[in-house]
Every structure is written in C-alpha cells, then in structure tokens.
Motif scaffolding. Structure first.
Motif, short mmCIF file in Angstrom:
data_model
loop_
_atom_site.label_atom_id
_atom_site.label_comp_id
_atom_site.label_asym_id
_atom_site.label_seq_id
_atom_site.Cartn_x
_atom_site.Cartn_y
_atom_site.Cartn_z
N MET A 189 52.65 40.95 39.91
CA MET A 189 51.81 41.94 39.19
C MET A 189 51.92 43.20 40.03
O MET A 189 51.34 43.31 41.09
CB MET A 189 50.37 41.43 39.12
CG MET A 189 49.34 42.47 38.76
SD MET A 189 48.81 42.34 37.04
CE MET A 189 47.77 43.80 36.94
N GLY A 229 50.11 41.12 34.48
CA GLY A 229 49.46 42.02 33.52
C GLY A 229 49.99 43.43 33.71
O GLY A 229 51.09 43.62 34.21
N GLY A 274 45.60 41.73 29.98
CA GLY A 274 44.18 41.86 29.64
C GLY A 274 43.96 43.12 28.80
O GLY A 274 43.65 43.06 27.61
C1 LIG Z 1 43.85 42.62 36.51
C2 LIG Z 1 44.88 41.61 36.48
C3 LIG Z 1 45.55 41.28 35.28
C4 LIG Z 1 45.30 42.00 33.99
O1 LIG Z 1 45.71 43.31 34.06
P1 LIG Z 1 45.70 44.23 32.75
O2 LIG Z 1 46.03 45.57 33.31
O3 LIG Z 1 44.35 44.15 32.18
O4 LIG Z 1 46.74 43.70 31.84
C5 LIG Z 1 46.47 40.25 35.31
N1 LIG Z 1 46.74 39.59 36.45
C6 LIG Z 1 46.15 39.88 37.61
C7 LIG Z 1 46.49 39.10 38.81
C8 LIG Z 1 45.20 40.90 37.67
O5 LIG Z 1 44.61 41.19 38.83
#
Ligand SMILES: *Cc1c(COP(=O)(O)O)cnc(C)c1O
Length: 425
Positions: A189, A229, A274
């Motif tokens: 991520m 994400g 998300g």
């Molecule tokens: C915050 C987060 C997400 C979701 O991120 P979005 O920007 O809402 O898509 C997914 N994985 C991890 C590990 C996160 O910290």
C-alpha cells in the motif's frame, strides 16, 4: 469535469431533517451497489478477485453487510474492526488483517477468526509464532522504499513506517516456509487518494515482478497478491474519476506479460479499497446557523470538524452545495466553518457560493458537504466535548433508515466515573 450529485432535493431533505435533525451523514445504497458492480465487472477477469473493504473508511456494519452480499470482504487493523467484520457476517479468509504495531491480543483474535494475517515486519514472524502461533496462510506487506514514488497523503515509501524492506521480505518467505507455513500472499500500500491510473498499474507490475523473484529465490509460489487501497476519488470538480476498466486492462496486461511467462498463472488478485467504494456516495448534511461579516464573511454550520476533519487535517477540498440554490450564481465568498475553538475548523476557505440564509435569519439553508462517504464520520473525535453526528442510509426503495444514532452527552461521559468527584481533594 465530474458532476457533484446528491440524491435528494430540498423538500425531501426537509422531511428527513424533520425526523433526524441535522447534522447527519447520509449514504446512497443504490449508488454504492452500482459502483461495486462496475468494479466487479472490470476485475472479474482476475482469478479469485475480491476487494477487502477497508473498514476504517466507513466502519458501519450495515454498509459492510451490503458490501459482503456483493462478495466483498473486510480489511481490518484492530480488534474492534475484526468484530465489525464478524457482525457483518464475514468469516475466515474473507477478512484480511492488515495491521501495524500490533499487540499480541489482536494477532490472537485474528488467528482465532482464521483471518488472513498480513505481517508488517520481519520481527513479527517470531512475535506471531510465539503469541498466536503461525497460521497455514500468511501475507506480508512490502515497502519498496526508494524504488517507488509515494504521494501527498501517504508520503514517500522510504519515510513510511509500514512494511518489509525488499531483502527482509525475501528472507521472510524463506523463514516462513522453513517453519512449515503452506500458503502465502503478498501485499503493498504505497499511496492514498491517488487518481493516476498508470501509478496503480505500475504498483501491480512491481508486485508481479516481485512475486516472480520470490518464486525464483525461495520456491514460494504466492496464492494471491493484494494491491492494497489508495485509489482516489475526484473531490474537485475538475478531477476525473479512475476508470475501473482502464485500470483492470492495464493490470491484466502486466499480468499477461509477467506472471504468465513465469508460470505463475493463475494468481489471485485482491484489492483493499475503501475510499473509492463509498466516498462519493456519502454526504454530511448540515444547516447554516450563523452568518458573520468581519474581515472575512463566515457561514457557520451546525457540524464541525469533529464530524469531518479532512479539510482541517489535510487542507482537503470538499465540494459544498446548497440544496434549492444549485442554479443560483456563486455571488458570495465565504469561509464555511464549524463551532470548534480551533481556527482550522473550516470546511471551506474563501469558497464561492450562492447567498446563504442562516437559521438565525429564517429557516436556514442546508449545506451539503460532498464526498464524505469514506474517512468522514470515522475520523471524528470529541475535542471541545463536541458530539459526533449520526448516520442514515438511503435505501434502494427510497426509504431512509438510521444506521447510527448521533452521540449524546451520556456517551461523552460514558468513560468518566463522576461518582468519585464529589469527595475528591
Ligand atoms: C487506509 C488503508 C486502506 C484503504 O485505503 P483507501 O485510500 O480508503 O482505499 C487499505 N489498506 C490499508 C493497509 C490502509 O491503511
């Protein structure tokens, strides 16, 4: 140019506000479902595609249940988030536990639920083994460091606290294999709110190449790759939404070029989105209560940054519309503010809006704050003893249900035993 849509007109809002006073969040079930189905359509070319909805974006089990019915799982990072997933009907490997700086009790809980544990560091292998025991399936989070550019919200990967270095990651798979772990996954991520499609395709390409390297160096054949994400949404009118089909096509091209020749097809592809799932389909509905004309002109809302802190925290733009005045000229320039004793409690700074009538002058216009369906209510806090507002769901049949009530003064005092104060000191 994106259009900012809101599913209700002023009359419908007045009716809802008669039952549930402002401020409140409202989410559009139909719009969320249409969005989810578009994602599934574009990504169903990949083996065992699943999005683990990042619970922190909108931690409400009613919403999570709607997503679960569409085959989505949950991405959790704490014990209460695991409970939310469980309450939403999710079990076992439908839950990905992507945590960091994790206490033993949370690993134990995740293991008990058979969630997919996603380790954040090499040292956590031993920690997990000692505390919860090693499960059959383990994922690891990769931090590419200087090998990958980050973006504004998440920062540069080499400055980010998350994940394994390249070297430690390879060692991690070897060690886990040696310890008898049978099934493996890989995760990263590296960005947040990123609208660039090539950026996300590049991330997938990086992970595909890494999975080949892992196979060659350790003999570990991954079961799935979680792309994380971070897909952005167009908060500003001039921004363009990510085209899921273009993104999926780009990832598929990389899949065909890298994974297939290496003999790693089929490889499961997962995401952990998300924001893009619910963000554009939730709004913070407020009413203008005061108007103040000093060095600048201010409109004060009945919500504050305790309800939505993105503008104050990141200087984030959230579009604001005034129901019933959509066609009027943007003749005024306001700072749109909340009631916190904190000057960055501003939903908008020097924003051009139609002339707003406040509740101190008459009925009081509604002000709708857009793109608040993710990282909105969830980020709220109780500074200044402000009470956070509740959440409503606009159902597919047009009815409105309350899915979280507003906080009360009793909620604020719930953690404080005042019975001892009288005798104190
Ligand atoms: C915050 C987060 C997400 C979701 O991120 P979005 O920007 O809402 O898509 C997914 N994985 C991890 C590990 C996160 O910290």
């Amino acid at each position: 140019m994106s259009q900012k849509y809101f599913p209700l007109d002023k009359e419908a809002l007045e009716e809802i506000a008669g039952q549930f006073p402002t401020p409140f969040y409202i989410y559009d079930e139909q719009a969320i479902l249409e969005n989810v189905r578009q994602i599934k359509k574009a990504f169903s070319v990949f083996p065992s595609y699943k999005n683990y909805f990042a619970v922190k974006a909108l931690p409400n089990p009613y919403i999570m249940k709607i997503l679960a019915a569409e085959g989505f799982g949950a991405d959790c990072s704490s014990y209460p988030e695991l409970l939310l997933a469980e309450i939403s009907g999710l079990k076992g490997e439908d839950i990905m536990f992507t945590s960091n700086e994790t206490p033993a009790a949370e690993y134990i809980a995740a293991k008990k639920m058979n969630a997919v544990i996603n380790l954040d560091d090499y040292t956590h292998i031993e920690f997990l083994e000692k505390t919860a025991g090693l499960p059959e399936l383990i994922s690891m989070r990769y931090n590419p460091g200087p090998l990958k550019e980050g973006n504004a919200i998440i920062g540069k990967p080499e400055e980010a606290k998350y994940g394994f270095t390249h070297e430690r990651l390879i060692q991690g798979y070897s060690l886990l294999k040696q310890k008898g772990v049978k099934r493996f996954a890989l995760h990263t991520m590296v960005a947040s709110n990123e609208l660039s499609v090539p950026y996300h395709i590049e991330t997938a390409r990086m992970l595909f190449e890494l999975s080949v390297e892992i196979f060659n160096k350790t003999g570990v054949r991954l079961e799935f790759i979680n792309l994380g994400g971070g897909v952005g949404i167009p908060y500003r009118l001039e921004q363009e939404a990510v085209d899921y089909q273009v993104l999926a096509d780009g990832i598929q091209k990389a899949y065909n070029e890298i994974l297939k020749p290496a003999g790693l097809d089929p490889m499961g592809i997962r995401t952990e989105w998300g924001r893009v799932i619910t963000g554009p389909y939730g709004w913070l509905v407020t009413r203008a209560i005061h108007k103040k004309e000093i060095y600048r002109n201010y409109i004060a809302l009945d919500a504050c940054m305790a309800d939505l802190m993105r503008p104050a925290l990141y200087g984030a733009y959230h579009h604001i519309t005034i129901p019933g005045k959509e066609e009027l000229p943007l003749s005024e320039t306001y700072d749109v503010v909340g009631s916190l004793c904190e000057n960055n409690d501003k939903f908008a700074v020097q924003r051009n809006l139609p002339k707003i009538e406040t509740a101190s002058e008459g009925a009081g216009d509604f002000a709708v704050i857009h793109d608040a369906g993710a990282h909105g209510r969830a980020m709220g806090f109780n500074y200044n003893a402000k009470l956070r507002c509740g959440e409503l769901l606009l159902r597919q049949d047009g009815s409105v249900v309350q899915i979280r009530r507003a906080e009360t003064t009793e909620d604020y005092f719930a953690t404080l035993d005042v019975s001892g104060v009288g005798e104190f000191v």
